[in-house]
Write an enzyme that holds these catalytic residues in place. Structure first.
Site, mmCIF file in Angstrom:
data_model
loop_
_atom_site.group_PDB
_atom_site.id
_atom_site.type_symbol
_atom_site.label_atom_id
_atom_site.label_comp_id
_atom_site.label_asym_id
_atom_site.label_seq_id
_atom_site.Cartn_x
_atom_site.Cartn_y
_atom_site.Cartn_z
ATOM 1 N N SER A 143 0.877 -1.192 0.000
ATOM 2 C CA SER A 143 0.000 0.000 0.000
ATOM 3 C C SER A 143 0.899 1.223 0.000
ATOM 4 O O SER A 143 2.070 1.130 0.416
ATOM 5 C CB SER A 143 -0.847 0.002 1.277
ATOM 6 O OG SER A 143 -1.436 1.266 1.489
ATOM 7 N N TYR A 156 -1.885 -0.881 10.354
ATOM 8 C CA TYR A 156 -2.087 -1.269 8.949
ATOM 9 C C TYR A 156 -0.826 -0.951 8.141
ATOM 10 O O TYR A 156 -0.296 -1.816 7.423
ATOM 11 C CB TYR A 156 -3.292 -0.524 8.366
ATOM 12 C CG TYR A 156 -3.514 -0.792 6.893
ATOM 13 C CD1 TYR A 156 -4.027 -2.005 6.461
ATOM 14 C CD2 TYR A 156 -3.190 0.166 5.929
ATOM 15 C CE1 TYR A 156 -4.227 -2.258 5.110
ATOM 16 C CE2 TYR A 156 -3.383 -0.078 4.577
ATOM 17 C CZ TYR A 156 -3.905 -1.292 4.171
ATOM 18 O OH TYR A 156 -4.099 -1.546 2.836
HETATM 19 P P1 NDP Z 1 -11.439 -5.863 -0.748
HETATM 20 O O1 NDP Z 1 -11.958 -5.773 0.651
HETATM 21 O O2 NDP Z 1 -12.383 -5.642 -1.867
HETATM 22 O O3 NDP Z 1 -10.697 -7.258 -0.966
HETATM 23 C C1 NDP Z 1 -9.993 -7.895 0.071
HETATM 24 C C2 NDP Z 1 -9.946 -9.363 -0.229
HETATM 25 O O4 NDP Z 1 -9.217 -10.024 0.804
HETATM 26 C C3 NDP Z 1 -11.325 -9.981 -0.289
HETATM 27 O O5 NDP Z 1 -11.378 -10.847 -1.400
HETATM 28 C C4 NDP Z 1 -11.412 -10.769 1.011
HETATM 29 O O6 NDP Z 1 -12.229 -11.909 0.772
HETATM 30 C C5 NDP Z 1 -9.967 -11.159 1.194
HETATM 31 N N1 NDP Z 1 -9.642 -11.559 2.544
HETATM 32 C C6 NDP Z 1 -9.754 -10.849 3.700
HETATM 33 N N2 NDP Z 1 -9.367 -11.593 4.739
HETATM 34 C C7 NDP Z 1 -9.006 -12.801 4.243
HETATM 35 C C8 NDP Z 1 -8.534 -13.999 4.812
HETATM 36 N N3 NDP Z 1 -8.341 -14.135 6.139
HETATM 37 N N4 NDP Z 1 -8.273 -15.044 4.000
HETATM 38 C C9 NDP Z 1 -8.462 -14.945 2.681
HETATM 39 N N5 NDP Z 1 -8.900 -13.850 2.072
HETATM 40 C C10 NDP Z 1 -9.177 -12.787 2.859
HETATM 41 O O7 NDP Z 1 -10.252 -4.812 -0.803
HETATM 42 P P2 NDP Z 1 -9.069 -4.566 -1.880
HETATM 43 O O8 NDP Z 1 -9.310 -5.243 -3.133
HETATM 44 O O9 NDP Z 1 -8.853 -3.114 -1.859
HETATM 45 O O10 NDP Z 1 -7.845 -5.227 -1.100
HETATM 46 C C11 NDP Z 1 -6.865 -6.024 -1.712
HETATM 47 C C12 NDP Z 1 -5.503 -5.652 -1.160
HETATM 48 O O11 NDP Z 1 -5.161 -4.345 -1.588
HETATM 49 C C13 NDP Z 1 -5.421 -5.644 0.367
HETATM 50 O O12 NDP Z 1 -4.217 -6.270 0.775
HETATM 51 C C14 NDP Z 1 -5.368 -4.163 0.701
HETATM 52 O O13 NDP Z 1 -4.709 -3.906 1.911
HETATM 53 C C15 NDP Z 1 -4.602 -3.644 -0.509
HETATM 54 N N6 NDP Z 1 -4.729 -2.209 -0.770
HETATM 55 C C16 NDP Z 1 -5.929 -1.675 -1.164
HETATM 56 C C17 NDP Z 1 -6.048 -0.316 -1.371
HETATM 57 C C18 NDP Z 1 -7.339 0.304 -1.734
HETATM 58 O O14 NDP Z 1 -7.406 1.538 -1.788
HETATM 59 N N7 NDP Z 1 -8.397 -0.435 -2.018
HETATM 60 C C19 NDP Z 1 -4.894 0.584 -1.238
HETATM 61 C C20 NDP Z 1 -3.684 -0.088 -0.848
HETATM 62 C C21 NDP Z 1 -3.609 -1.429 -0.639
HETATM 63 P P3 NDP Z 1 -13.106 -12.702 1.834
HETATM 64 O O15 NDP Z 1 -13.722 -11.670 2.733
HETATM 65 O O16 NDP Z 1 -14.086 -13.418 0.950
HETATM 66 O O17 NDP Z 1 -12.164 -13.625 2.524
#
Ligand code: NDP
Length: 250
Positions: A143, A156
């Site tokens: 991030s 975070y």
């Molecule tokens: P979302 O919340 O849309 O996606 C997060 C994903 O992680 C979901 O598919 C969720 O699926 C999965 N997840 C959460 N916990 C678990 C777990 N214990 N095991 C397996 N899967 C898990 O957010 P983003 O797409 O934004 O996030 C993706 C990545 O991008 C993250 O690492 C986030 O920190 C990073 N990021 C995002 C930014 C943004 O602005 N959106 C900026 C910077 C970084 P489920 O709940 O079905 O398990």
């Protein structure tokens, strides 16, 4: 134009929404065989069906990245379904941000478990294969909070700084060991996904919502960068990308 994505077997963690979902769809459209993992199996099924309807190839399995067994099982699914593993996108993450003084200690621990241990578990699951085949691509979603400090994101951001350091060490070690494992670390800014739903602190949620409403861009932008990294020849690594809305000062 070359297509180094076609027929690559790519595991994506956190594939049920946001960046993971968008990347799965784009890579599948470019001919990759994608292996989708997250906890919400119904969402994964819908995405895999959608990919299949569009002529792509996808399999899925429930995955909690905090469990080593689950990570090992999804690597096995990739091998059983498609015969090999070429890459893993370590994307699963949560962002329940708040000031340290709020002492949301269980959320601190959850972030460490998902954002750090989840990455370590995924790496541990693929490393034996990548080391043996002397090839493999490990991509991780850090991030902008992993390269700069922002008030409210102490824990975070800390988990994402960890990812940065870990991935750079991994890149250097693989080069020194001659295993040809390539790494890509992504540093997204505001991307419109479901991520903000993980915030429980009211003040932090409002602040973040303001930023995302003002600046947020679609997750397919990150997918395009991942596709670019994959498309490079085997002898070339491009290991860091900071990607965000042109309008956002970060
Ligand atoms: P979302 O919340 O849309 O996606 C997060 C994903 O992680 C979901 O598919 C969720 O699926 C999965 N997840 C959460 N916990 C678990 C777990 N214990 N095991 C397996 N899967 C898990 O957010 P983003 O797409 O934004 O996030 C993706 C990545 O991008 C993250 O690492 C986030 O920190 C990073 N990021 C995002 C930014 C943004 O602005 N959106 C900026 C910077 C970084 P489920 O709940 O079905 O398990």
């Amino acid at each position: 134009m070359t297509n180094n994505i076609k027929d690559k077997v790519v595991i994506i963690t956190g594939a049920s929404s946001g960046i993971g979902e968008a990347t799965a769809k784009l890579l599948a459209a470019k001919g990759a065989k994608v292996v989708l993992g997250a906890r919400r199996e119904d969402k994964l099924k819908a995405i895999a069906d959608n990919i299949a309807k569009a002529g792509g190839q996808a399999v899925y399995q429930a995955l909690d990245v905090t469990r080593q067994d689950d990570n090992d099982a999804i690597v096995k699914l990739a091998k059983d379904s498609f015969g090999k593993v070429d890459a893993i996108l370590l994307n699963a993450g949560i962002m329940p941000v708040s000031n340290v003084s709020a002492l949301k200690t269980s959320e601190w621990k959850q972030m460490v478990d998902v954002n750090i241990n989840g990455v370590l578990n995924g790496v541990a699951a693929v490393m034996p294969i990548f080391t043996a085949q002397k090839s493999g691509h490990i991509l991780a979603v850090s991030s902008v909070a992993g390269i700069k400090a922002y008030p409210g994101t102490a824990v975070y951001g800390g988990t994402k700084w960890f990812v940065r350091d870990f991935m750079e060490c991994l890149r250097m070690e693989s080069a020194m060991e001659g295993t040809n494992i390539r790494t890509v670390t992504l540093y997204p800014a505001a991307i419109n996904t479901e991520l903000l739903t993980t915030i429980t602190d009211e003040g932090a949620a409002q602040g973040m919502a303001g930023i995302y409403t003002a600046f947020g861009i679609a997750p397919d932008r990150i997918a395009q960068v991942v596709a670019f990294a994959f498309d490079l020849p085997e002898d070339t690594t491009v290991n860091e990308f900071t990607v965000g809305p042109a309008k956002q000062p970060w």
